[in-house]
Design a protein around this motif. Structure first.
Motif, PDB file in Angstrom:
ATOM      1  N   ARG A 377      31.036  40.848  -1.216  1.00  0.00           N
ATOM      2  CA  ARG A 377      31.889  40.117  -2.147  1.00  0.00           C
ATOM      3  C   ARG A 377      33.030  40.188  -1.293  1.00  0.00           C
ATOM      4  N   GLU A 378      34.014  39.194  -1.796  1.00  0.00           N
ATOM      5  CA  GLU A 378      35.325  39.167  -1.230  1.00  0.00           C
ATOM      6  C   GLU A 378      36.206  40.145  -2.055  1.00  0.00           C
ATOM      7  N   ASN A 379      36.936  40.788  -1.154  1.00  0.00           N
ATOM      8  CA  ASN A 379      37.813  42.153  -1.569  1.00  0.00           C
ATOM      9  C   ASN A 379      38.386  41.790  -3.116  1.00  0.00           C
ATOM     10  N   GLY A 380      38.101  42.713  -3.983  1.00  0.00           N
ATOM     11  CA  GLY A 380      38.484  42.430  -5.226  1.00  0.00           C
ATOM     12  C   GLY A 380      40.152  42.190  -5.670  1.00  0.00           C
ATOM     13  N   GLU A 381      40.971  42.983  -4.881  1.00  0.00           N
ATOM     14  CA  GLU A 381      42.088  42.909  -5.368  1.00  0.00           C
ATOM     15  C   GLU A 381      42.840  41.694  -4.774  1.00  0.00           C
ATOM     16  N   LEU A 382      42.155  41.200  -3.516  1.00  0.00           N
ATOM     17  CA  LEU A 382      42.645  40.021  -3.048  1.00  0.00           C
ATOM     18  C   LEU A 382      42.214  38.737  -3.858  1.00  0.00           C
ATOM     19  N   PHE A 383      40.899  38.990  -4.381  1.00  0.00           N
ATOM     20  CA  PHE A 383      40.433  37.700  -5.277  1.00  0.00           C
ATOM     21  C   PHE A 383      41.025  37.653  -6.613  1.00  0.00           C
ATOM     22  N   GLU A 384      41.554  38.807  -7.144  1.00  0.00           N
ATOM     23  CA  GLU A 384      42.493  38.807  -8.299  1.00  0.00           C
ATOM     24  C   GLU A 384      43.918  37.902  -7.806  1.00  0.00           C
ATOM     25  N   ILE A 385      44.390  38.120  -6.830  1.00  0.00           N
ATOM     26  CA  ILE A 385      45.402  37.431  -6.694  1.00  0.00           C
ATOM     27  C   ILE A 385      45.444  35.928  -6.331  1.00  0.00           C
ATOM     28  N   LYS A 386      44.094  35.806  -5.886  1.00  0.00           N
ATOM     29  CA  LYS A 386      43.774  34.302  -5.523  1.00  0.00           C
ATOM     30  C   LYS A 386      43.701  33.431  -6.838  1.00  0.00           C
ATOM     31  N   MET A 387      42.992  34.415  -7.726  1.00  0.00           N
ATOM     32  CA  MET A 387      42.947  33.504  -8.883  1.00  0.00           C
ATOM     33  C   MET A 387      44.084  33.577 -10.007  1.00  0.00           C
ATOM     34  N   CYS A 388      45.086  34.218  -9.783  1.00  0.00           N
ATOM     35  CA  CYS A 388      46.407  34.235 -10.274  1.00  0.00           C
ATOM     36  C   CYS A 388      47.068  33.171  -9.640  1.00  0.00           C
ATOM     37  N   LEU A 389      46.955  32.902  -8.331  1.00  0.00           N
ATOM     38  CA  LEU A 389      47.835  31.551  -7.852  1.00  0.00           C
ATOM     39  C   LEU A 389      47.292  30.364  -8.115  1.00  0.00           C
ATOM     40  N   LYS A 390      45.919  30.380  -8.327  1.00  0.00           N
ATOM     41  CA  LYS A 390      45.111  29.001  -8.623  1.00  0.00           C
ATOM     42  C   LYS A 390      45.444  28.658 -10.076  1.00  0.00           C
ATOM     43  N   LEU A 391      45.771  29.805 -10.917  1.00  0.00           N
ATOM     44  CA  LEU A 391      45.866  29.484 -12.472  1.00  0.00           C
ATOM     45  C   LEU A 391      47.488  29.658 -12.743  1.00  0.00           C
ATOM     46  N   GLY A 392      48.213  29.783 -11.791  1.00  0.00           N
ATOM     47  CA  GLY A 392      49.813  29.858 -12.121  1.00  0.00           C
ATOM     48  C   GLY A 392      50.162  31.021 -12.908  1.00  0.00           C
ATOM     49  N   ARG A 393      49.754  32.019 -12.710  1.00  0.00           N
ATOM     50  CA  ARG A 393      49.827  33.064 -13.332  1.00  0.00           C
ATOM     51  C   ARG A 393      50.090  34.268 -12.512  1.00  0.00           C
ATOM     52  N   SER A 394      50.807  35.403 -13.087  1.00  0.00           N
ATOM     53  CA  SER A 394      51.268  36.641 -12.349  1.00  0.00           C
ATOM     54  C   SER A 394      50.080  37.308 -12.859  1.00  0.00           C
ATOM     55  N   LEU A 395      49.835  38.615 -11.976  1.00  0.00           N
ATOM     56  CA  LEU A 395      48.886  39.539 -12.442  1.00  0.00           C
ATOM     57  C   LEU A 395      49.008  40.186 -13.683  1.00  0.00           C
ATOM     58  N   SER A 396      50.192  40.258 -14.311  1.00  0.00           N
ATOM     59  CA  SER A 396      50.555  41.055 -15.355  1.00  0.00           C
ATOM     60  C   SER A 396      50.134  39.964 -16.421  1.00  0.00           C
ATOM     61  N   GLU A 397      50.423  38.755 -16.418  1.00  0.00           N
ATOM     62  CA  GLU A 397      49.968  37.595 -17.352  1.00  0.00           C
ATOM     63  C   GLU A 397      48.509  37.213 -17.317  1.00  0.00           C
ATOM     64  N   LEU A 398      48.000  37.426 -16.107  1.00  0.00           N
ATOM     65  CA  LEU A 398      46.348  37.360 -16.312  1.00  0.00           C
ATOM     66  C   LEU A 398      45.894  38.326 -16.778  1.00  0.00           C
ATOM     67  N   ARG A 399      46.187  39.682 -16.714  1.00  0.00           N
ATOM     68  CA  ARG A 399      45.551  40.756 -17.320  1.00  0.00           C
ATOM     69  C   ARG A 399      45.962  40.745 -18.962  1.00  0.00           C
ATOM     70  N   ASP A 400      47.005  40.278 -19.285  1.00  0.00           N
ATOM     71  CA  ASP A 400      47.310  40.392 -20.707  1.00  0.00           C
ATOM     72  C   ASP A 400      46.515  39.322 -21.350  1.00  0.00           C
ATOM     73  N   LEU A 401      46.257  38.159 -20.620  1.00  0.00           N
ATOM     74  CA  LEU A 401      45.450  37.084 -21.339  1.00  0.00           C
ATOM     75  C   LEU A 401      43.920  37.757 -21.617  1.00  0.00           C
ATOM     76  N   ALA A 402      43.495  38.307 -20.417  1.00  0.00           N
ATOM     77  CA  ALA A 402      42.321  38.663 -20.481  1.00  0.00           C
ATOM     78  C   ALA A 402      42.093  39.969 -21.740  1.00  0.00           C
ATOM     79  N   ASP A 403      43.000  40.792 -21.879  1.00  0.00           N
ATOM     80  CA  ASP A 403      43.118  41.949 -22.961  1.00  0.00           C
ATOM     81  C   ASP A 403      43.027  41.172 -24.385  1.00  0.00           C
ATOM     82  N   LYS A 404      44.169  40.072 -24.482  1.00  0.00           N
ATOM     83  CA  LYS A 404      44.038  39.339 -25.857  1.00  0.00           C
ATOM     84  C   LYS A 404      42.718  38.761 -26.025  1.00  0.00           C
ATOM     85  N   SER A 405      42.291  37.948 -25.280  1.00  0.00           N
ATOM     86  CA  SER A 405      41.002  37.454 -25.372  1.00  0.00           C
ATOM     87  C   SER A 405      39.832  38.316 -25.784  1.00  0.00           C
TER      88      SER A 405
END
Length: 421
Positions: A377-405
């Motif tokens: 797999r691609e490195n998990g921490e690096l992959f999470e940062i890439k997803m944040c940049l592609k979605l226009g979110r910060s790490l905290s915003e992406l995690r908050d969205l996942a927690d709410k959902s």
């Protein structure tokens, strides 16, 4: 006197030493940069030097100090450079075609509107007196020509074609940067060469350059997201591997190559939000733009055709024929301006491309989650940062969205995954 003679002796001895060193360096006859890189070079031995092009040269030094052999050892790098050249050529081709089709859109729109309004003016003037047969015939001919031009323009949709080439340029540039990064990192293998070739060919299929026989259908039944990447789902089914929980490995306190159970759950929730909110919303908007484009594509030629028939009726002396020609011609100019001046086809292609972007994100996340070997797999921490940049979110915003959902489905109801589009 004795001290002065001693000083002269020391100075003369140092001058001789400096002169000998200069003569020794000059006799070696090597470039300055080579002396800097190889200060302890033994000219009687074979040395291996790598130049800036990734080519190794085995230098066999003899009495004449000449290079005897030179061999290329990094074949994969040469293949990646060949792919890089092909990508650069495609970028230039798509950019040129994009400019050409933008010119088509503006020139055809202006020409059709000018022809239509001129024909309507002739039809109106022909009713002011008798014996204006030439104006009536000219009006009918111009309306007929406008009908044909509008039909052709609606068929090829120049604004949509130009948007396709813009997307192709952007995606080829992205792939070019990816290949450059691979070369700079030095991690080259045959698998990566094959993967990049498949990506280039997939982009060629998704955004073709020719019109005849290869043009994407401009009026499909429904809006389907664009696909510009080689499909990976077949390989997943062929491997027939289920998703493995990270806790079963139990390495590094629940972490393995940057992945944890919490990160896996977060990515699964993000995939659900993308599928239920972002992707479905852009497909809905794409279908709306498609229906509007279909309606306008039918109305334009229909109105100019009615205007041509009105001009034909005006030849028999009927006043209502000229009125019908003037009104229908004016409405046709408005419809053509809305469709092609407003670039409705380009809007549809933009929505289609955005839908493809989210589908690509889903497939990229799922491909990592379905890979049982965490080292592959691609490195998990690096992959999470890439997803944040592609979605226009910060790490905290992406995690908050996942927690709410995950907890209350609030993210599914009120918030989209992407803040970029």
């Amino acid at each position: 006197m004795i001290s002065l003679q001693a000083c002269k002796t020391v100075i003369s001895h140092s001058n001789v030493t400096v002169l000998q060193r200069k003569l020794r360096i000059k006799s070696v006859n090597l470039p300055t940069i080579l002396l800097q890189k190889l200060p302890n070079l033994d000219l009687n031995k074979n040395v291996v030097i790598e130049d800036f092009n990734g080519v190794k040269a085995t230098q066999l030094r003899d009495s004449s100090r000449k290079v005897v052999t030179k061999e290329v050892v990094d074949e994969e790098t040469m293949k990646l450079y060949a792919i890089l050249e092909a990508i650069s050529d495609r970028i230039e081709m798509h950019r040129n075609v994009k400019e050409q089709r933008e010119n088509w859109n503006s020139l055809l729109l202006n020409s059709i509107n000018m022809i239509t309004l001129m024909a309507a003016t002739m039809a109106g003037v022909s009713t002011m007196g008798e014996g204006n047969l030439a104006l009536k015939v000219s009006s009918m001919v111009l309306f007929s020509a406008a009908t044909g031009l509008v039909s052709i323009m609606n068929k090829i949709q120049p604004s949509q074609l130009a948007q396709e080439q813009r997307n192709a340029v952007r995606l080829f540039k992205q792939l070019k940067n990816e290949v450059k990064t691979t070369i700079s990192l030095g991690k080259k293998c045959r698998k990566q060469v094959t993967e990049y070739m498949e990506k280039v060919l997939a982009l060629d299929r998704a955004y073709p350059l020719p019109l005849l026989g290869a043009m994407i259908e401009k009026f499909p039944d429904t809006c389907k997201p664009a696909v510009w990447w080689p499909s990976r789902k077949t390989s997943f089914l062929r491997r027939n591997k289920s998703v493995v929980k990270l806790s079963s490995f139990g390495s590094n306190n629940g972490w393995n190559n940057g992945w944890s159970n919490e990160l896996e759950d977060e990515m699964r929730v993000i995939v659900e939000v993308i599928e239920k909110k972002d992707a479905s919303d852009y497909v809905r908007l794409g279908n709306a733009a498609l229906k509007l484009n279909k309606t306008l594509a039918v109305m334009g030629p229909l109105l100019t055709g009615i205007a041509a028939m009105g001009s034909g009726f005006a030849l028999n002396g009927g006043p209502w024929g000229a009125v019908m020609a003037v009104v229908a011609g004016s409405l046709a100019s408005v419809v053509n301006t809305i469709q092609h001046g407003g670039q409705v086809g380009m809007v549809f292609e933009m929505y289609r491309n955005c839908g493809g972007f989210f589908e690509h994100l889903e497939e990229e996340i799922e491909s990592n989650l379905e890979e049982g070997d965490f080292e592959r797999r691609e490195n998990g921490e690096l992959f999470e940062i890439k997803m944040c940049l592609k979605l226009g979110r910060s790490l905290s915003e992406l995690r908050d969205l996942a927690d709410k959902s995950r907890i209350s489905n609030e993210g599914f109801r009120n918030e989209f995954a992407s803040k970029l589009f």
